[in-house]
Scaffold this active site. Sequence first.
Site, PDB file in Angstrom:
ATOM      1  N   CYS A   1       0.814  -1.222   0.000  1.00 42.33           N
ATOM      2  CA  CYS A   1       0.000   0.000   0.000  1.00 42.33           C
ATOM      3  C   CYS A   1       0.847   1.272   0.000  1.00 42.33           C
ATOM      4  CB  CYS A   1      -0.952  -0.010   1.182  1.00 42.33           C
ATOM      5  SG  CYS A   1      -1.880  -1.545   1.282  1.00 42.33           S
TER       6      CYS A   1
ATOM      7  N   HIS B   1      -3.776   6.728   1.969  1.00 38.30           N
ATOM      8  CA  HIS B   1      -4.127   5.382   1.522  1.00 38.30           C
ATOM      9  C   HIS B   1      -5.512   5.045   2.068  1.00 38.30           C
ATOM     10  CE1 HIS B   1      -4.314   1.206   0.785  1.00 38.30           C
ATOM     11  NE2 HIS B   1      -4.091   0.844   2.036  1.00 38.30           N
TER      12      HIS B   1
ATOM     13  N   ASN C   1     -10.192  -0.815  -0.787  1.00 38.70           N
ATOM     14  CA  ASN C   1      -8.743  -0.640  -0.606  1.00 38.70           C
ATOM     15  C   ASN C   1      -8.029  -1.216  -1.834  1.00 38.70           C
ATOM     16  OD1 ASN C   1      -6.051  -1.053   0.102  1.00 38.70           O
ATOM     17  ND2 ASN C   1      -6.502  -1.737   2.182  1.00 38.70           N
TER      18      ASN C   1
HETATM   19  O1  UT7 Z   1      -4.101  -1.757   3.198  1.00 38.81           O
HETATM   20  C1  UT7 Z   1      -3.523  -2.403   4.258  1.00 38.81           C
HETATM   21  C2  UT7 Z   1      -3.912  -1.806   5.493  1.00 38.81           C
HETATM   22  N1  UT7 Z   1      -5.025  -2.527   6.066  1.00 38.81           N
HETATM   23  C3  UT7 Z   1      -5.696  -1.969   7.032  1.00 38.81           C
HETATM   24  O2  UT7 Z   1      -5.426  -0.861   7.381  1.00 38.81           O
HETATM   25  C4  UT7 Z   1      -6.775  -2.776   7.744  1.00 38.81           C
HETATM   26  C5  UT7 Z   1      -6.817  -2.378   9.185  1.00 38.81           C
HETATM   27  N2  UT7 Z   1      -7.818  -3.106   9.935  1.00 38.81           N
HETATM   28  C6  UT7 Z   1      -9.153  -2.849   9.811  1.00 38.81           C
HETATM   29  O3  UT7 Z   1      -9.536  -1.997   9.027  1.00 38.81           O
HETATM   30  C7  UT7 Z   1     -10.104  -3.609  10.678  1.00 38.81           C
HETATM   31  O4  UT7 Z   1      -9.376  -4.342  11.646  1.00 38.81           O
HETATM   32  C8  UT7 Z   1     -11.018  -4.584   9.880  1.00 38.81           C
HETATM   33  C9  UT7 Z   1     -12.006  -3.784   9.068  1.00 38.81           C
HETATM   34  C10 UT7 Z   1     -10.194  -5.463   8.978  1.00 38.81           C
HETATM   35  C11 UT7 Z   1     -11.819  -5.465  10.845  1.00 38.81           C
HETATM   36  O5  UT7 Z   1     -12.585  -4.660  11.732  1.00 38.81           O
HETATM   37  P1  UT7 Z   1     -12.628  -4.999  13.278  1.00 38.81           P
HETATM   38  O6  UT7 Z   1     -13.485  -4.001  13.915  1.00 38.81           O
HETATM   39  O7  UT7 Z   1     -11.195  -5.083  13.748  1.00 38.81           O
HETATM   40  O8  UT7 Z   1     -13.355  -6.408  13.302  1.00 38.81           O
HETATM   41  P2  UT7 Z   1     -12.838  -7.799  13.878  1.00 38.81           P
HETATM   42  O9  UT7 Z   1     -11.757  -8.354  13.024  1.00 38.81           O
HETATM   43  O10 UT7 Z   1     -12.564  -7.628  15.335  1.00 38.81           O
HETATM   44  O11 UT7 Z   1     -14.126  -8.707  13.722  1.00 38.81           O
HETATM   45  C12 UT7 Z   1     -15.304  -8.458  14.493  1.00 38.81           C
HETATM   46  C13 UT7 Z   1     -16.360  -9.495  14.151  1.00 38.81           C
HETATM   47  C14 UT7 Z   1     -15.838 -10.924  14.219  1.00 38.81           C
HETATM   48  O12 UT7 Z   1     -16.892 -11.720  14.750  1.00 38.81           O
HETATM   49  P3  UT7 Z   1     -16.919 -12.164  16.280  1.00 38.81           P
HETATM   50  O13 UT7 Z   1     -15.636 -12.906  16.505  1.00 38.81           O
HETATM   51  O14 UT7 Z   1     -16.973 -10.867  17.057  1.00 38.81           O
HETATM   52  O15 UT7 Z   1     -18.152 -12.966  16.377  1.00 38.81           O
HETATM   53  C15 UT7 Z   1     -15.617 -11.303  12.789  1.00 38.81           C
HETATM   54  O16 UT7 Z   1     -15.752 -12.692  12.551  1.00 38.81           O
HETATM   55  O17 UT7 Z   1     -16.814  -9.314  12.815  1.00 38.81           O
HETATM   56  C16 UT7 Z   1     -16.744 -10.552  12.096  1.00 38.81           C
HETATM   57  N3  UT7 Z   1     -16.487 -10.262  10.679  1.00 38.81           N
HETATM   58  C17 UT7 Z   1     -17.461 -10.038   9.804  1.00 38.81           C
HETATM   59  N4  UT7 Z   1     -18.798 -10.023   9.932  1.00 38.81           N
HETATM   60  C18 UT7 Z   1     -19.515  -9.727   8.821  1.00 38.81           C
HETATM   61  C19 UT7 Z   1     -15.277 -10.159  10.075  1.00 38.81           C
HETATM   62  N5  UT7 Z   1     -15.462  -9.863   8.782  1.00 38.81           N
HETATM   63  C20 UT7 Z   1     -16.812  -9.767   8.585  1.00 38.81           C
HETATM   64  C21 UT7 Z   1     -17.619  -9.476   7.472  1.00 38.81           C
HETATM   65  N6  UT7 Z   1     -18.948  -9.479   7.648  1.00 38.81           N
HETATM   66  N7  UT7 Z   1     -17.088  -9.199   6.261  1.00 38.81           N
END
Ligand code: UT7
Length: 320
Positions: A111, A247, A277
């Site tokens: 990125c 980004h 992204n």
């Molecule tokens: O370009 C490279 C740079 N990348 C980034 O900057 C990404 C940085 N990270 C993020 O933007 C966030 O961490 C994410 C958007 C990737 C994830 O958001 P989060 O608030 O950290 O969610 P999480 O990973 O803690 O997941 C929360 C819940 C989980 O369920 P449980 O365990 O709480 O039951 C996941 O299984 O959301 C669930 N989940 C989804 N649910 C519906 C994960 N992906 C999805 C989805 N739809 N697509």
Amino acid sequence: MTTKIIGTGRCLPENIVTNDDLSKIMDTSDEWIASRTGIRKRHIAKEETTATMSAEAAKKALQQAGLSPEEIDLIIVGTITSDYVTPSTACEVQRMIGAKNAVAFDVNAACSGFMFALNTAHVYLQSGIYKNALIIGAETLSKIMDWSDRSTSVLFGDGAGAAVVTKGETGLLSFTQGSDGAKGMVLACKNRSNNNPLINTSKELEYTYMDGQEVYKFAVSKVPESIKKVLAEANLEPDDIAYFILHQANIRIIQSVAKRLKVSEEKFPISLDHCGNISAGSVPILLDEVNEKGMLKKGDKIVMAGFGAGLTWSACVMEW
Ligand code: UT7
């Protein structure tokens, strides 16, 4: 003398995939994706490739710059999704646009790829080795996603952005770049599997893996830190900046950066809502959107910043 941008361009695949489309093929929802990331849709390539999108974006940037392909000395493409292991996407672009006098190579900085390409071109231009460079950030991330993993596949999109740079009285005022290979495995994609019959190998191809929360923590601390660094080097305050072209990974990261810099979110243009992204493509695509809308006036100062896999990061101040 420094390095200035004299043309920008972008190319996005025709095919658009909405969050609702994704919810039909995996257990997700528009509500989850939009509220956690700000993303509502993305372009996913069908016919287009990393090289064809790069070449289209390059042609538009060249047209705006008023330069012919033969006047380009250097082509650098930031990408992690080159169509071929070799030739590089940059060499493919050279062939496709007829930039026969250029030297062409790719940089792999995920990125931060477009930013690293800009910084590399700047150093070549300032040393007097080359005069005009074409820098591109381009990805077909859809081909390295595990489409059964909802936590990564909903985040990314495909596309390319390009800029033509040359020497100028004003332009790049300061830049920084960095990497932390020790944390590389928090966002990784394994290369193709080894089919060497002389050793035991797995035939399984691996796709993108991300520890989202670790990357999030890295981004919300490193991005403001590197922006503060380039502002200080350019002797500027956040309020002196017209736009922050970041980004496009997650709206919450952008809001956090705005808060830490004590700058209105209005100064942070957004493309992630309609593009997702696009890794190395994010910054140049957003720059071209902002440029196309006539938002940049001569003398405006902008910040551009990339961050992501490697881990890598980069920021700069550019006077338009
Ligand atoms: O370009 C490279 C740079 N990348 C980034 O900057 C990404 C940085 N990270 C993020 O933007 C966030 O961490 C994410 C958007 C990737 C994830 O958001 P989060 O608030 O950290 O969610 P999480 O990973 O803690 O997941 C929360 C819940 C989980 O369920 P449980 O365990 O709480 O039951 C996941 O299984 O959301 C669930 N989940 C989804 N649910 C519906 C994960 N992906 C999805 C989805 N739809 N697509």
